[in-house]
Write a protein that holds these residues in place. Structure first.
Motif, PDB file in Angstrom:
ATOM      1  N   TYR A 207       0.834  -1.203   0.000  1.00  0.00           N
ATOM      2  CA  TYR A 207       0.000   0.000   0.000  1.00  0.00           C
ATOM      3  C   TYR A 207       0.870   1.255   0.000  1.00  0.00           C
ATOM      4  CZ  TYR A 207      -3.643   3.295   1.472  1.00  0.00           C
ATOM      5  OH  TYR A 207      -4.502   4.370   1.566  1.00  0.00           O
ATOM      6  N   LEU A 208       1.891   1.263   0.851  1.00  0.00           N
ATOM      7  CA  LEU A 208       2.771   2.422   0.927  1.00  0.00           C
ATOM      8  C   LEU A 208       3.578   2.597  -0.356  1.00  0.00           C
ATOM      9  CD1 LEU A 208       4.025   2.085   4.610  1.00  0.00           C
ATOM     10  CD2 LEU A 208       2.258   3.621   3.720  1.00  0.00           C
ATOM     11  N   GLU A 209       3.958   1.495  -0.985  1.00  0.00           N
ATOM     12  CA  GLU A 209       4.662   1.576  -2.266  1.00  0.00           C
ATOM     13  C   GLU A 209       3.788   2.264  -3.311  1.00  0.00           C
ATOM     14  OE1 GLU A 209       7.948  -0.103  -4.987  1.00  0.00           O
ATOM     15  OE2 GLU A 209       7.789   0.684  -2.956  1.00  0.00           O
ATOM     16  N   GLY A 210       2.497   1.967  -3.276  1.00  0.00           N
ATOM     17  CA  GLY A 210       1.584   2.609  -4.214  1.00  0.00           C
ATOM     18  C   GLY A 210       1.433   4.092  -3.970  1.00  0.00           C
ATOM     19  N   LEU A 211       1.406   4.472  -2.686  1.00  0.00           N
ATOM     20  CA  LEU A 211       1.269   5.891  -2.349  1.00  0.00           C
ATOM     21  C   LEU A 211       2.560   6.661  -2.559  1.00  0.00           C
ATOM     22  CD1 LEU A 211      -0.817   5.833   0.964  1.00  0.00           C
ATOM     23  CD2 LEU A 211      -1.648   6.265  -1.350  1.00  0.00           C
ATOM     24  N   TYR A 212       3.680   6.006  -2.284  1.00  0.00           N
ATOM     25  CA  TYR A 212       4.988   6.651  -2.365  1.00  0.00           C
ATOM     26  C   TYR A 212       5.890   5.781  -3.254  1.00  0.00           C
ATOM     27  CZ  TYR A 212       3.106   8.875   1.854  1.00  0.00           C
ATOM     28  OH  TYR A 212       2.314   9.541   2.761  1.00  0.00           O
ATOM     29  N   PRO A 213       5.762   5.910  -4.564  1.00  0.00           N
ATOM     30  CA  PRO A 213       6.442   4.986  -5.475  1.00  0.00           C
ATOM     31  C   PRO A 213       7.956   5.138  -5.559  1.00  0.00           C
ATOM     32  CG  PRO A 213       5.260   6.677  -6.703  1.00  0.00           C
ATOM     33  CD  PRO A 213       4.859   6.842  -5.275  1.00  0.00           C
ATOM     34  N   ALA A 214       8.505   6.231  -5.067  1.00  0.00           N
ATOM     35  CA  ALA A 214       9.953   6.430  -5.150  1.00  0.00           C
ATOM     36  C   ALA A 214      10.557   6.562  -3.751  1.00  0.00           C
ATOM     37  CB  ALA A 214      10.264   7.670  -5.981  1.00  0.00           C
ATOM     38  N   PRO A 215      11.704   5.938  -3.524  1.00  0.00           N
ATOM     39  CA  PRO A 215      12.391   5.026  -4.432  1.00  0.00           C
ATOM     40  C   PRO A 215      11.657   3.688  -4.543  1.00  0.00           C
ATOM     41  CG  PRO A 215      13.497   5.042  -2.316  1.00  0.00           C
ATOM     42  CD  PRO A 215      12.427   6.101  -2.246  1.00  0.00           C
ATOM     43  N   ASN A 216      11.724   3.099  -5.696  1.00  0.00           N
ATOM     44  CA  ASN A 216      11.035   1.828  -5.921  1.00  0.00           C
ATOM     45  C   ASN A 216      11.725   0.704  -5.153  1.00  0.00           C
ATOM     46  OD1 ASN A 216      10.965  -0.858  -7.588  1.00  0.00           O
ATOM     47  ND2 ASN A 216       9.095   0.243  -8.098  1.00  0.00           N
ATOM     48  N   LEU A 217      10.931  -0.044  -4.381  1.00  0.00           N
ATOM     49  CA  LEU A 217      11.480  -1.148  -3.584  1.00  0.00           C
ATOM     50  C   LEU A 217      10.846  -2.490  -3.920  1.00  0.00           C
ATOM     51  CD1 LEU A 217      11.708   0.546  -0.051  1.00  0.00           C
ATOM     52  CD2 LEU A 217      13.545   0.206  -1.724  1.00  0.00           C
ATOM     53  N   MET A 218       9.834  -2.481  -4.796  1.00  0.00           N
ATOM     54  CA  MET A 218       9.093  -3.716  -5.052  1.00  0.00           C
ATOM     55  C   MET A 218       9.058  -4.109  -6.530  1.00  0.00           C
ATOM     56  SD  MET A 218       6.008  -3.182  -2.262  1.00  0.00           S
ATOM     57  CE  MET A 218       5.607  -4.913  -2.077  1.00  0.00           C
ATOM     58  N   GLY A 219       9.809  -3.383  -7.350  1.00  0.00           N
ATOM     59  CA  GLY A 219       9.919  -3.775  -8.746  1.00  0.00           C
ATOM     60  C   GLY A 219       9.194  -2.869  -9.707  1.00  0.00           C
ATOM     61  N   GLU A 220       9.779  -2.704 -10.864  1.00  0.00           N
ATOM     62  CA  GLU A 220       9.186  -1.936 -11.953  1.00  0.00           C
ATOM     63  C   GLU A 220       8.920  -2.880 -13.114  1.00  0.00           C
ATOM     64  OE1 GLU A 220      11.978   1.174 -12.698  1.00  0.00           O
ATOM     65  OE2 GLU A 220      11.340   2.356 -10.968  1.00  0.00           O
ATOM     66  N   GLY A 221       7.675  -3.011 -13.506  1.00  0.00           N
ATOM     67  CA  GLY A 221       7.325  -3.948 -14.555  1.00  0.00           C
ATOM     68  C   GLY A 221       7.020  -5.318 -13.986  1.00  0.00           C
ATOM     69  N   ALA A 222       6.246  -6.079 -14.723  1.00  0.00           N
ATOM     70  CA  ALA A 222       5.754  -7.374 -14.233  1.00  0.00           C
ATOM     71  C   ALA A 222       6.881  -8.336 -13.893  1.00  0.00           C
ATOM     72  CB  ALA A 222       4.826  -7.995 -15.275  1.00  0.00           C
ATOM     73  N   GLU A 223       7.904  -8.388 -14.731  1.00  0.00           N
ATOM     74  CA  GLU A 223       8.974  -9.359 -14.507  1.00  0.00           C
ATOM     75  C   GLU A 223       9.766  -9.051 -13.248  1.00  0.00           C
ATOM     76  OE1 GLU A 223      13.038 -10.359 -16.817  1.00  0.00           O
ATOM     77  OE2 GLU A 223      11.207 -10.828 -17.961  1.00  0.00           O
ATOM     78  N   GLU A 224      10.211  -7.809 -13.103  1.00  0.00           N
ATOM     79  CA  GLU A 224      11.002  -7.481 -11.916  1.00  0.00           C
ATOM     80  C   GLU A 224      10.156  -7.607 -10.653  1.00  0.00           C
ATOM     81  OE1 GLU A 224      14.258  -4.201 -10.391  1.00  0.00           O
ATOM     82  OE2 GLU A 224      12.344  -3.456 -11.172  1.00  0.00           O
TER      83      GLU A 224
END
Length: 207
Positions: free
Chosen positions: A72-89
């Motif tokens: 949830y927090l990743e969605g609200l605060y996307p930077a820095p990315n900690l959970m991957g960018e794009g489906a594969e990562e």
């Protein structure tokens, strides 16, 4: 928002470290585990399983489970990315994070809850033989992780992610209550990674 947390507890520490990496500040409400506040009627109304952390959203809904809160927090605060960018990562980071959660974090918790006398009031009855076997399994899986880190600098690959947070909090949990030191077991790659993690400012969050 308000985050119900407990200082030094391993799962709240994961969320605290995640927030620190992103520079997120949320109102905190401490839950005293030693006094059994997580089992109080008021807290069980928030989380019927009596676990921390729990995140109260602005609309009053309660979000539980560490990974869900971080998502949830990743969605609200996307930077820095900690959970991957794009489906594969995202998929490979989630795989690494789940492995850390299931094969290190949960096993360390089982060993400590069933083998440490200080947890007798939290885990009643304790099963010491089970705790000992889980300790052996933790050390076996730590050796596997040492091999992973021999080939790459971070748990999920070439950059720091949530998987490193989960692994670090698991290792520190084991360090404090299982007296586990990777260097004592000859796990030099895991020890070097742990020492690098300790240098990050977020390493002190939640302690």
């Amino acid at each position: 928002m308000k985050l119900y947390t407990a200082p030094r507890a391993p799962n709240p520490r994961r969320v605290a470290m995640f927030m620190a990496e992103k520079g997120i500040e949320i109102e905190l409400q401490a839950v005293d585990l030693g006094k059994g506040e997580h089992r109080s009627e008021s807290y069980l109304a928030l989380n019927p399983f009596g676990r921390v952390p729990a995140l109260e959203l602005d609309d009053g809904r309660i979000l539980c489970e560490t990974r869900a809160i971080c998502s949830y927090l990743e969605g609200l605060y996307p930077a820095p990315n900690l959970m991957g960018e794009g489906a594969e990562e995202r998929a490979f980071i989630e795989m690494a994070d789940r492995r850390m959660e299931l094969h290190l974090f949960a096993i360390a918790a089982n060993s400590i809850r069933h083998g440490h006398p200080g947890f007798a009031s939290l885990e009643n009855p304790q099963f010491p033989e089970f705790g000992a076997s889980q300790g052996d399994k933790f050390r076996e899986n730590a050796r596997w992780l040492d091999g992973v880190l021999a080939a790459q600098p971070f748990v999920a690959g070439q950059r720091f992610t949530i998987a490193d947070i989960t692994a670090f909090c698991a290792m520190e949990f084991a360090r404090g209550l299982m007296k586990f030191r990777p260097s004592d077991a000859g796990l030099s790659h895991l020890q070097a990674w742990r020492d690098r993690m300790l240098e990050r400012p977020s390493a002190s969050a939640g302690t």
